[in-house]
Design an enzyme around this catalytic site. Structure first.
Site, mmCIF file in Angstrom:
data_model
loop_
_atom_site.group_PDB
_atom_site.id
_atom_site.type_symbol
_atom_site.label_atom_id
_atom_site.label_comp_id
_atom_site.label_asym_id
_atom_site.label_seq_id
_atom_site.Cartn_x
_atom_site.Cartn_y
_atom_site.Cartn_z
ATOM 1 N N CYS A 170 65.069 -45.879 8.790
ATOM 2 C CA CYS A 170 65.331 -47.264 8.417
ATOM 3 C C CYS A 170 64.459 -47.546 7.194
ATOM 4 C CB CYS A 170 64.946 -48.210 9.557
ATOM 5 S SG CYS A 170 64.804 -49.923 8.990
ATOM 6 N N ASP A 208 51.863 -19.466 32.501
ATOM 7 C CA ASP A 208 52.730 -19.512 31.333
ATOM 8 C C ASP A 208 51.945 -19.906 30.086
ATOM 9 O OD1 ASP A 208 55.061 -19.186 30.059
ATOM 10 O OD2 ASP A 208 55.984 -21.054 30.735
ATOM 11 N N GLU A 254 45.441 -15.126 30.688
ATOM 12 C CA GLU A 254 46.430 -15.945 29.992
ATOM 13 C C GLU A 254 45.717 -17.175 29.448
ATOM 14 O OE1 GLU A 254 49.344 -14.473 30.093
ATOM 15 O OE2 GLU A 254 50.837 -15.967 29.529
ATOM 16 N N TYR A 299 25.900 -36.794 28.481
ATOM 17 C CA TYR A 299 24.814 -37.190 27.595
ATOM 18 C C TYR A 299 23.660 -36.194 27.665
ATOM 19 C CZ TYR A 299 21.068 -39.929 25.560
ATOM 20 O OH TYR A 299 20.021 -40.334 24.780
ATOM 21 N N ASP A 300 23.229 -35.898 28.899
ATOM 22 C CA ASP A 300 22.110 -34.957 29.055
ATOM 23 C C ASP A 300 22.468 -33.569 28.539
ATOM 24 O OD1 ASP A 300 20.454 -36.867 30.077
ATOM 25 O OD2 ASP A 300 21.061 -36.504 32.154
ATOM 26 N N PHE A 301 23.730 -33.206 28.757
ATOM 27 C CA PHE A 301 24.184 -31.912 28.249
ATOM 28 C C PHE A 301 24.047 -31.864 26.723
ATOM 29 C CE2 PHE A 301 27.229 -28.886 26.624
ATOM 30 C CZ PHE A 301 27.123 -27.802 27.484
ATOM 31 N N ASP A 302 24.508 -32.925 26.085
ATOM 32 C CA ASP A 302 24.446 -32.964 24.622
ATOM 33 C C ASP A 302 23.017 -32.906 24.098
ATOM 34 O OD1 ASP A 302 27.125 -32.977 24.408
ATOM 35 O OD2 ASP A 302 27.327 -35.147 24.186
ATOM 36 N N LYS A 308 52.551 -16.536 37.948
ATOM 37 C CA LYS A 308 52.679 -16.066 36.567
ATOM 38 C C LYS A 308 52.365 -17.256 35.664
ATOM 39 C CE LYS A 308 55.709 -13.061 33.897
ATOM 40 N NZ LYS A 308 55.910 -13.733 32.618
ATOM 41 N N CYS A 323 60.839 -54.485 9.060
ATOM 42 C CA CYS A 323 61.330 -53.958 10.333
ATOM 43 C C CYS A 323 60.172 -53.976 11.331
ATOM 44 C CB CYS A 323 61.859 -52.549 10.089
ATOM 45 S SG CYS A 323 62.565 -51.760 11.532
ATOM 46 N N SER A 326 54.428 -4.976 29.387
ATOM 47 C CA SER A 326 55.211 -6.112 29.884
ATOM 48 C C SER A 326 55.355 -5.950 31.388
ATOM 49 C CB SER A 326 56.628 -6.116 29.332
ATOM 50 O OG SER A 326 56.641 -6.049 27.980
ATOM 51 N N LEU A 327 56.099 -6.860 31.981
ATOM 52 C CA LEU A 327 56.376 -6.752 33.411
ATOM 53 C C LEU A 327 57.876 -6.659 33.617
ATOM 54 C CD1 LEU A 327 53.997 -9.534 34.772
ATOM 55 C CD2 LEU A 327 53.777 -7.075 35.180
ATOM 56 N N CYS A 331 66.331 -54.104 12.954
ATOM 57 C CA CYS A 331 66.421 -55.051 11.836
ATOM 58 C C CYS A 331 67.778 -55.014 11.164
ATOM 59 C CB CYS A 331 65.318 -54.780 10.828
ATOM 60 S SG CYS A 331 65.591 -53.268 9.896
ATOM 61 N N ARG A 351 48.080 -10.039 22.711
ATOM 62 C CA ARG A 351 48.859 -8.895 23.155
ATOM 63 C C ARG A 351 49.616 -8.238 22.003
ATOM 64 N NH1 ARG A 351 53.548 -8.458 27.776
ATOM 65 N NH2 ARG A 351 54.844 -9.574 26.291
ATOM 66 N N LYS A 379 60.901 -14.473 38.431
ATOM 67 C CA LYS A 379 60.952 -15.718 37.660
ATOM 68 C C LYS A 379 61.583 -16.843 38.473
ATOM 69 C CE LYS A 379 59.678 -14.679 33.243
ATOM 70 N NZ LYS A 379 60.380 -14.014 32.170
ATOM 71 N N GLU A 400 50.474 -13.296 42.844
ATOM 72 C CA GLU A 400 49.801 -14.220 41.936
ATOM 73 C C GLU A 400 50.842 -15.080 41.256
ATOM 74 O OE1 GLU A 400 47.189 -12.008 39.132
ATOM 75 O OE2 GLU A 400 47.377 -10.448 40.643
ATOM 76 N N TYR A 417 43.622 -12.358 35.244
ATOM 77 C CA TYR A 417 44.419 -11.696 36.272
ATOM 78 C C TYR A 417 44.273 -10.189 36.342
ATOM 79 C CZ TYR A 417 47.549 -11.214 32.270
ATOM 80 O OH TYR A 417 48.064 -10.952 31.039
ATOM 81 N N CYS A 441 69.902 -49.999 11.657
ATOM 82 C CA CYS A 441 68.674 -50.019 12.446
ATOM 83 C C CYS A 441 68.832 -50.962 13.643
ATOM 84 C CB CYS A 441 67.507 -50.479 11.578
ATOM 85 S SG CYS A 441 65.981 -50.680 12.507
HETATM 86 P P1 AMP Z 1 56.589 -10.689 30.182
HETATM 87 O O1 AMP Z 1 56.038 -11.309 28.917
HETATM 88 O O2 AMP Z 1 57.699 -11.466 30.773
HETATM 89 O O3 AMP Z 1 56.846 -9.224 30.048
HETATM 90 O O4 AMP Z 1 55.424 -10.834 31.252
HETATM 91 C C1 AMP Z 1 54.202 -10.188 31.077
HETATM 92 C C2 AMP Z 1 53.162 -11.220 30.794
HETATM 93 O O5 AMP Z 1 52.981 -12.103 31.877
HETATM 94 C C3 AMP Z 1 51.813 -10.611 30.605
HETATM 95 O O6 AMP Z 1 51.619 -10.184 29.282
HETATM 96 C C4 AMP Z 1 50.885 -11.741 30.941
HETATM 97 O O7 AMP Z 1 50.508 -12.416 29.752
HETATM 98 C C5 AMP Z 1 51.714 -12.707 31.747
HETATM 99 N N1 AMP Z 1 51.120 -13.041 33.039
HETATM 100 C C6 AMP Z 1 50.946 -14.310 33.493
HETATM 101 N N2 AMP Z 1 50.386 -14.325 34.698
HETATM 102 C C7 AMP Z 1 50.177 -13.042 35.060
HETATM 103 C C8 AMP Z 1 49.615 -12.415 36.207
HETATM 104 N N3 AMP Z 1 49.179 -13.136 37.240
HETATM 105 N N4 AMP Z 1 49.546 -11.084 36.225
HETATM 106 C C9 AMP Z 1 50.010 -10.346 35.167
HETATM 107 N N5 AMP Z 1 50.554 -10.866 34.057
HETATM 108 C C10 AMP Z 1 50.644 -12.216 33.985
HETATM 109 ZN ZN ZN Z 2 64.650 -51.373 10.807
#
Ligand code: AMP
Ligand code: ZN
Length: 665
Positions: free
Chosen positions: A421, A115, A170, A32-35, A113, A427, A80-81, A406, A134, A309, A111, A222, A403
């Site tokens: 259905c 997703d 990410e 509330y105060d934030f708003d 990874k 139903c 990429s990795l 029904c 990317r 992975k 670290e 990262y 169904c």
């Molecule tokens: P890949 O898409 O399998 O080639 O993996 C590379 C992607 O992993 C990068 O583009 C990042 O978006 C992602 N990623 C997630 N966590 C990390 C991390 N800790 N360090 C580097 N890349 C990361």
């Molecule tokens: Zn039905």
């Protein structure tokens, strides 16, 4: 204190609160105060547009529309990795590194990874400038307006680097936020999102940044890319990034042997199921930046980093039964009932089977032993049948013909993956589901009446449709289970109050198939009343922006149904808003019909959003980029120079705020 100082103080204060809440997860102010403070800042900014700043905390709510995302070439390529799958792969990697660097002593960071979708954030003089996806690694899409709405990303950092730097991270959708979003989709009878990763990356490409701001996205950082050599190691640089306000997960760990890397991997292979977000592996990086530079890159990935992975967890179990669920629109979803089995930290009893085609394709049969996987998807799915374990007397699955609720014969129209259905008004789950949708928060928002009560009222024979709600009397409700005088009165008052809900929401509440919130808004604005909408023919309907055949046909089917016509008439008699109110019509004209506007710069008499609303209210369209189709550019102070050149080259008239006001007067 000058106005400017006051604005700055408020901005700093609000930034600090955002940081505490979204990065440290430790709020020290009430919502509330934030708003209140945010509102105060917004007012000051509106009154003093010369101090506009795209990075102000007021800008985090979004509002900017991007029709076409600009392609931007990365200053530094986003690689990429390489992947590894075993300890041996990692040992081989280490050997290569030792040979190239001529030393055995190499330090690594481990670290998780994360997703999601990778993002590159550019900062200049501590200020957030732009965000680019990317893409193919060389070029990505600029999604700055959308990224600005993610509140854990600091838009201003002090005392980090004096120069410019890029921050890589990410964009993720934490699991509980993802579940909440899906909860809402289910309530709206919309297909739930498949997994957090796709939803996160899809969010980046939404055209309306205000919609992005409502999604619970987060950004985990990262990597820092910089010319500045102040810090010597990757670990150090990330720690400092965290200290100045970036969300760098604490899980990052410094190690100096492959064994220790494996300890990290084994630990997180189990523990990852307790994280608030998804991770699909581990990334190991050489810690020393000098060594990183020496190692360099192959044609697609850095030599100084490698990903490991996690294996998608998979188990086999027995399928006991296939049951069928009926949604509010009558859509049938088959569900696999499994012998309970432990998978990815939870016990799985059910799995989604999607539709008849899916069952046929995998030839899934009762009593089969099936493989169940919980990959990115939240609801586990059956990926294959273990044919070696199929019982001898097994028979192909016959998909339900009637169904389960029904017993009406199911239908499946051409091109539709789902069975339905058709017994809309008889139903039970469809009746209850439609009323539940009608009363839900984004629809009629009826307080004092919940989903379970709707089911109870239906079972008691008090309601069969949403119009019946308005005939309910307190005396009928009090005798019901778990009801008392007070709760009954609240319910009736809530129903009464819903008569004030504006037409666009009522239209959504009616639950016409394919008419979601946004479509309802569009239709309400265009047709202005339910009568006009229900008498419109196919051609008229599809002439409305963004209304296609499928939606149009669904509206026509709804409108031709006698029961629906009667329901609408009853709602009308009860005083539910079935047309746009005179009040909101008053400000609406078609003066700007067919005209496309681009708005640029800072305005004085109204805010940018008010200006856009005024354009739309008067029938015009707002676009974010200048093209041949642009009719006018409304220019405020400090219009961007590139826009100006483009407008001049295309000879598009540039008008002032005042010219615009005169236009709509
Ligand atoms: P890949 O898409 O399998 O080639 O993996 C590379 C992607 O992993 C990068 O583009 C990042 O978006 C992602 N990623 C997630 N966590 C990390 C991390 N800790 N360090 C580097 N890349 C990361
Ligand atoms: Zn039905």
């Amino acid at each position: 204190m000058s106005i400017q100082q006051k604005i700055q103080t408020l901005r700093d204060e609000l930034n600090q609160h955002n940081y505490k809440y979204y990065v440290l997860d430790n709020a020290t102010i009430s919502d509330y105060d934030f708003d209140i403070k945010l509102k105060e800042l917004a007012n000051l900014e509106a009154e003093n547009p010369q101090y506009f700043d795209a990075n102000s905390p007021t800008q985090r709510v979004g509002g900017e529309i991007t029709k076409n995302f600009k392609t931007i070439t990365h200053k530094n390529r986003m690689y990429s990795l390489d992947n590894s799958y075993s300890k041996q792969d990692l040992l081989d990697w280490e050997k290569r590194l030792q040979k190239m660097l001529g030393t055995d002593a190499i330090e690594y960071t481990c670290e998780l990874k994360y997703d999601g979708a990778s993002i590159n954030l550019t900062f200049e003089n501590g200020k957030f400038i732009k965000a680019v996806t990317r893409g193919d690694g060389f070029q990505g899409d600029e999604v700055t307006a959308n990224i600005r709405t993610i509140k854990s990303i600091p838009l201003q950092v002090n005392n980090f680097f004096l120069g410019d730097f890029e921050m890589r991270g990410e964009i993720i959708l934490p699991l509980d936020g993802f579940h909440k979003m899906n909860q809402e989709r289910l309530e709206n009878d919309e297909e739930p999102y498949k997994n957090p990763r796709n939803t996160a990356s899809g969010s980046l490409k939404l055209q309306d940044s205000a919609a992005v701001s409502k999604r619970p996205l987060d950004c985990l950082l990262y990597q820092v890319v910089t010319e500045n050599r102040k810090y010597k190691t990757h670990f150090e640089i990330l720690e400092n990034a965290r200290n100045v306000g970036f969300k760098v997960p604490e899980t990052i760990t410094l190690v100096s042997s492959i064994d220790a890397i494996f300890e990290f991997i084994n630990y997180w292979d189990i523990e990852r199921h307790h994280l608030p977000y998804e991770t699909d592996g581990v990334v190991v990086k050489v810690n020393n930046l000098q060594q990183q530079e020496e190692l360099g890159y192959t044609s697609k990935s850095p030599r100084w980093a490698i990903a490991y992975k996690f294996k998608a967890e998979q188990v086999s179990t027995i399928l006991h039964e296939i049951t069928y669920q009926v949604g509010r629109t009558g859509a049938i979803t088959p569900v696999a009932n499994l012998e309970p089995v432990q998978l990815a930290g939870t016990i799985v009893k059910r799995a989604s089977l999607h539709n008849a085609d899916q069952i046929e394709k995998l030839d899934i049969r009762i009593n089969d032993t099936v493989f169940v996987e919980k990959g990115g998807e939240i609801i586990p799915k059956i990926i294959a049948v273990d044919l070696s374990k199929r019982p001898e007397n097994s028979k192909p699955t016959q998909y339900a013909t009637h169904c389960p609720e029904c017993n009406t014969e199911l239908v499946r129209s051409e091109g539709d993956a789902k069975h339905y259905c058709p017994n809309e008004f008889g139903c039970a789950p469809q009746i209850t589901g439609r009323i539940q949708h009608f009363i839900s928060r984004k629809a009629m928002d009826i307080d004092g009446l919940g989903g379970e009560t709707v089911d109870l009222l239906r079972k008691e024979g008090l309601i069969q449709n949403y119009a019946d709600l308005y005939d309910l009397k307190t005396e009928q409700i009090i005798p019901l289970e778990r009801m008392a005088e007070k709760s009954a009165q609240n319910m009736i008052a809530g129903i009464e109050k819903s008569k004030e809900i504006p037409f666009e929401k009522v239209l959504f509440a009616l639950g016409i198939r394919f008419v979601g919130e946004t479509v309802a808004k569009k239709l309400a604005k265009h047709f202005k009343s339910i009568d006009k909408l229900m008498t419109a023919d196919l051609e008229t309907l599809i002439s409305v922006d963004e209304i296609g055949d499928r939606i149009a046909q669904s509206i026509i089917d709804f409108s031709n149904n006698l029961e629906n016509i009667q329901l609408i008439n009853r709602l009308k008699l009860h005083g539910v808003q079935l047309e746009v109110s005179a009040e909101s019509l008053e400000n609406q004209t078609d003066k700007l019909a067919e005209k496309v506007f681009v708005v640029s710069g800072v305005f004085h008499q109204m805010s940018r959003n008010e200006l856009k609303k005024a354009i739309e209210d008067n029938g015009g369209k707002v676009s974010s980029s200048i093209s041949k189709k642009t009719s006018f550019i409304v220019a405020g102070d400090n219009m961007g120079p590139s826009k100006l050149t483009k407008a001049e080259s295309l000879e598009i008239p540039i008008i002032s705020e005042q010219d615009f006001m005169d236009m709509i007067k």
